[in-house]
Write an enzyme that holds these catalytic residues in place. Structure first.
Site, PDB file in Angstrom:
ATOM      1  CB  CYS A 140     -43.995 -30.183 -19.067  1.00 45.04           C
ATOM      2  SG  CYS A 140     -43.974 -30.169 -20.869  1.00 45.04           S
ATOM      3  CD  GLU A 170     -47.679 -30.405 -20.269  1.00 51.89           C
ATOM      4  OE1 GLU A 170     -47.628 -30.400 -21.517  1.00 51.89           O
ATOM      5  OE2 GLU A 170     -47.538 -31.428 -19.595  1.00 51.89           O
ATOM      6  CG  HIS A 207     -44.515 -31.906 -24.324  1.00 47.92           C
ATOM      7  ND1 HIS A 207     -44.017 -32.711 -23.338  1.00 47.92           N
ATOM      8  CD2 HIS A 207     -44.265 -32.537 -25.506  1.00 47.92           C
ATOM      9  CE1 HIS A 207     -43.488 -33.804 -23.893  1.00 47.92           C
ATOM     10  NE2 HIS A 207     -43.616 -33.713 -25.196  1.00 47.92           N
ATOM     11  CB  CYS A 213     -43.029 -35.186 -19.713  1.00 52.87           C
ATOM     12  SG  CYS A 213     -42.458 -33.644 -20.448  1.00 52.87           S
TER      13      CYS A 213
END
Ligand SMILES: [Zn+2]
Length: 143
Positions: free
Chosen positions: A101, A72, A70, A98
Site C-alpha cells: 500500500c 488503502e 487493503h 503495509c
C-alpha cells in the site's frame, strides 16, 4: 493552519475512518481509509474482496484470501474511477500501511498519511519516509 486545529481535524477524520472500517466484512482485521483533499473527503475504502466477488475475506483455514484488497488500495483505486485526483491529498487509515500500500500511496501522489494503529511491520512507513511522505501516528482514546 494552526497545529491544534489540524490535530483536531486529523483526529476527527481518523474517527470517521474507524467508523468506515465497520463496513468491512473481513473477520481477522477491519481497516478503514479516507482520502481528504482541500478539506473534502474525495474517497473512502475498507479492506475487502474486489467488486462482484463474494463478501468473504478468509478461506477455510481462516487465512486472508490473496485477492483481498487493503483499505488503502480500495480508496486509491476508487479515485482512479472518479474525476478526482489524489495528488497532494492526505490519507487517513486506521492501521499503518503495509509495503504494497505504501507503494500505491507514493504513486498516487498522496503527501501525508495519518493512522491510529501501528501495524507490526514497519516496512510501509519506512518506504513512505524514503519517498518524503509525512506520516503521523495519532492515538485515539476511545473508551
Ligand atoms: Zn496494505
Amino acid at each position: 493552519m494552526e497545529k491544534d486545529k489540524q490535530y483536531l481535524l486529523d483526529e476527527r477524520y481518523l474517527r470517521m475512518a474507524k467508523v468506515w472500517a465497520e463496513n468491512s466484512y473481513c473477520v481477522r482485521r477491519k481497516v478503514g481509509a479516507l482520502i481528504v483533499k482541500d478539506k473534502m473527503i474525495i474517497s473512502d475504502g475498507y479492506n475487502g474482496t474486489p467488486s462482484g466477488f463474494e463478501n468473504i475475506c478468509e478461506d477455510e483455514n481462516n487465512l486472508t484470501k490473496p485477492y483481498v484488497l487493503h483499505a488503502e488500495a480500495n480508496a486509491i483505486t476508487k479515485v482512479a474511477c472518479s474525476h478526482n485526483s489524489s495528488s497532494g491529498a492526505t490519507m487517513y487509515v486506521t492501521t499503518s500501511p503495509c509495503l504494497e500500500c505504501a507503494k500505491l500511496i507514493i504513486q498516487a501522489g498522496i503527501k501525508r498519511v495519518v493512522f491510529c494503529d501501528k501495524y507490526r511491520n514497519t516496512d510501509g512507513c519506512n518506504l513512505l519516509e524514503r519517498a518524503g511522505i509525512e506520516y503521523e501516528y495519532i492515538e485515539l482514546d476511545d473508551k
